[in-house]
Scaffold this motif. Structure first.
Motif, PDB file in Angstrom:
ATOM      1  N   ALA A 295       0.846  -1.193   0.000  1.00 16.15           N
ATOM      2  CA  ALA A 295       0.000   0.000   0.000  1.00 16.15           C
ATOM      3  C   ALA A 295       0.884   1.246   0.000  1.00 16.15           C
ATOM      4  N   PRO A 296       0.485   2.321  -0.685  1.00 17.73           N
ATOM      5  CA  PRO A 296      -0.761   2.485  -1.448  1.00 17.73           C
ATOM      6  C   PRO A 296      -0.654   2.027  -2.891  1.00 17.73           C
ATOM      7  N   ASN A 298      -0.758  -0.841  -4.149  1.00 17.77           N
ATOM      8  CA  ASN A 298      -1.640  -1.950  -4.517  1.00 17.77           C
ATOM      9  C   ASN A 298      -2.989  -1.434  -5.026  1.00 17.77           C
ATOM     10  N   ASN A 299      -3.129  -0.117  -5.108  1.00 17.76           N
ATOM     11  CA  ASN A 299      -4.354   0.531  -5.592  1.00 17.76           C
ATOM     12  C   ASN A 299      -4.092   1.075  -7.001  1.00 17.76           C
ATOM     13  N   VAL A 302      -4.160   4.884  -7.571  1.00 14.00           N
ATOM     14  CA  VAL A 302      -2.953   5.610  -7.139  1.00 14.00           C
ATOM     15  C   VAL A 302      -1.901   5.559  -8.238  1.00 14.00           C
ATOM     16  N   ALA A 359      -9.193   7.124  -4.671  1.00 11.84           N
ATOM     17  CA  ALA A 359      -8.466   5.999  -4.067  1.00 11.84           C
ATOM     18  C   ALA A 359      -8.446   6.057  -2.550  1.00 11.84           C
ATOM     19  N   TYR A 361      -7.168   8.910  -0.848  1.00 12.77           N
ATOM     20  CA  TYR A 361      -6.050   9.751  -0.432  1.00 12.77           C
ATOM     21  C   TYR A 361      -6.279  11.199  -0.881  1.00 12.77           C
ATOM     22  N   PHE A 365      -0.219  11.397   0.176  1.00  7.76           N
ATOM     23  CA  PHE A 365       0.411  10.456   1.101  1.00  7.76           C
ATOM     24  C   PHE A 365       1.921  10.645   1.045  1.00  7.76           C
TER      25      PHE A 365
END
Length: 519
Positions: A295-296, A298-299, A302, A359, A361, A365
């Motif tokens: 993460a992040p 894995n999105n 993003v 996502a 955020y 981040f």
């Protein structure tokens, strides 16, 4: 209009600021220029050459690394059935004859007089053993996935059987993972883990190595082809991580060639009559990549956002002094079927922020960006500035290249600046870098999908190039929709040399055919 002017002004300020920083540390001022010396008579008689490199060799185990810094050396020390020419097409080397028995069977004989450096004969058993080991390795398994068997036929020949047509076979066999070493030596090295004393089969053999400093290879008089044997006595690969220091060493005559030229010094060296700068449009994609299990990253949203957040045009001016072209795909333009922008990305900070909000955020981040070379750090510093505009705070972590493999395997590299030099056939690129079989090897993002795996199989199972191109273009669209990479630009391959050095040949990846170098 106001926002456009603001963006342009900000870009100019960013470029000016970074250029000032880089100029201050590059040694490109009057002091370094005054150190340049004219080509001398000693150059003309020099047979022992020094080459500056930015990254050192990982290992002499051919199947353990596909890094350019490693393969450029192992390619000198070990022979293979095939080599590649300047257009990256396969040419026979240890292979004496090649006969296509059918769509799935290839018969290869080897040179009769081929010896290892210790004078022992290169046998068909050595070749079959090394090729089978390569085919099972993480580095090469995806290239050789369609190979059903590699078998000895007689004392001079072997047969390779594939599960179907495999148009990329000869090119795959040119990979340095297919290097030929004595079977007995490899078995002992695997058991002990000690690869420090390789037995050469190529144009050079190892003389000495000081890890973290330099490595010297000398001409191998046992190499089977006197016509293409080394035209110099030795090559010393000197590790010089700092970019401008490599330039200065060539200027002063301390080195004969820089294998990793610093574009910040471009204008200076072009004006120096004692130097020669060689250039070739690159086949290397410089990219920002992520570990998609962390993460992040894995999105998918993003990863897509970051493709929108970076102004590639301005980044090239900062990171490569304008020497390159923006790129938005995982295949370089030298690859068959390459698409320039299959994901339809463009520089759009607003779009990036919208995707980050979707996502989860909305305020961005913090992330760590790992860099493993001076060049990667320079690119990373430019990426850092652009991502900040989208609300992403980047901490750059500079690391030694030697720790990259272990850290990647341990999922300790959440994001990286990297580059990949591609063969002309996508079958030797996509399954390795963005396929299941490449995990543990060239696939540093841990990204793959079943749909892509199916496309890879279909594409390698026909000799019909239009059909293959369609499959690979479909694959590029899927990949850039998922965005495990943020491709940045296609650069330029450089080689900076002393003026009198002959046969400096730069291909789309690096200086090649180093055995031809001489004054």
């Amino acid at each position: 209009m106001k926002s456009v002017k603001h963006t342009i002004a900000k870009t100019i300020l960013v470029i000016m600021a970074i250029c000032i920083i880089l100029t201050g540390c590059s040694g490109s001022g009057s002091n370094s220029s005054s150190r340049a010396v004219a080509a001398s008579a000693s150059d003309a008689t020099r047979k022992d050459l020094t080459l500056c490199v930015a990254v050192e060799l990982d290992t002499f185990d051919p199947v353990a690394s596909a890094a350019l810094a490693t393969t450029c050396i192992t390619a000198q020390v070990f022979t293979r059935l095939f080599n590649v020419n300047q257009e990256q097409q396969p040419i026979q080397e240890l292979a004496k004859t090649v006969k296509q028995l059918s769509d799935t069977e290839t018969l290869i004989t080897i040179q009769d007089n081929a010896l290892f450096e210790d004078g022992t004969k290169i046998t068909i058993d050595d070749v079959v053993y090394c090729l089978n080991r390569a085919a099972k390795s993480a580095v090469l398994s995806t290239l050789m996935k369609a190979v059903a068997s590699i078998e000895k036929v007689d004392e001079n020949s072997l047969k390779i059987t594939t599960n179907g047509p495999l148009p990329s076979l000869s090119l795959a066999l040119s990979h340095t993972a297919c290097s030929i070493l004595p079977k007995s030596y490899v078995e002992k090295a695997v058991a002990s883990g000690d690869w420090s004393k390789p037995i050469a089969s190529g144009r050079y053999k190892l003389k000495s190595r000081e890890i973290g400093n330099k490595l010297t290879i000398v001409k191998n008089d046992k190499f089977f082809d006197p016509v293409t044997s080394a035209q110099n006595n030795s090559l010393t690969f000197k590790l010089v991580p700092e970019a401008s220091s490599r330039t200065i060493m060539v200027e002063t005559g301390e080195a004969d060639l820089s294998m990793a030229f610093a574009t910040a010094d471009y204008e200076r060296v072009k004006k120096n009559p004692n130097l020669a700068l060689y250039e070739h449009t690159s086949a290397i994609v410089n990219y920002l990549g992520y570990d998609v299990t962390i993460a992040p990253f894995n999105n998918k949203l993003v990863r897509q956002a970051m493709n929108y957040a970076i102004d590639r045009e301005s980044l090239i001016k900062v990171a490569a002094d304008g020497h390159g072209a923006p790129w938005y795909s995982v295949l370089p333009p030298t690859c068959m079927g390459a698409l320039e922008n299959p994901g339809n990305y463009k520089y759009d900070v607003k779009k990036a922020k919208e995707l980050l909000a979707q996502a989860g955020y909305p305020n961005g981040f913090k992330m760590t960006l790992c860099v493993f070379s001076d060049e990667a750090k320079r690119i990373g510093e430019a990426v850092q500035i652009f991502l900040a505009d989208a609300g992403i705070t980047v901490e750059i972590q500079s690391l030694e290249s030697s720790v990259s493999k272990d850290m990647t395997a341990a999922h300790k590299v959440p994001a990286r600046i990297a580059k990949w030099g591609a063969y002309s056939d996508p079958d030797l690129v996509l399954p390795r870098t963005l396929g299941k079989g490449g995990i543990g090897g060239a696939n540093v993002t841990f990204y793959y999908t079943d749909e892509l795996e199916d496309l890879y199989v279909k594409a390698r199972s026909t000799f019909d190039n239009p059909t293959r191109i369609k499959y690979y273009q479909d694959a590029q669209k899927i990949i850039m929709e998922d965005a495990p990479w943020c491709p940045l630009y296609i650069g330029v391959s450089f080689g900076l040399a002393r003026k009198g050095l002959q046969n400096v040949i730069v291909d789309p990846e690096q200086v090649v055919e180093m055995y031809k170098l001489h004054y």
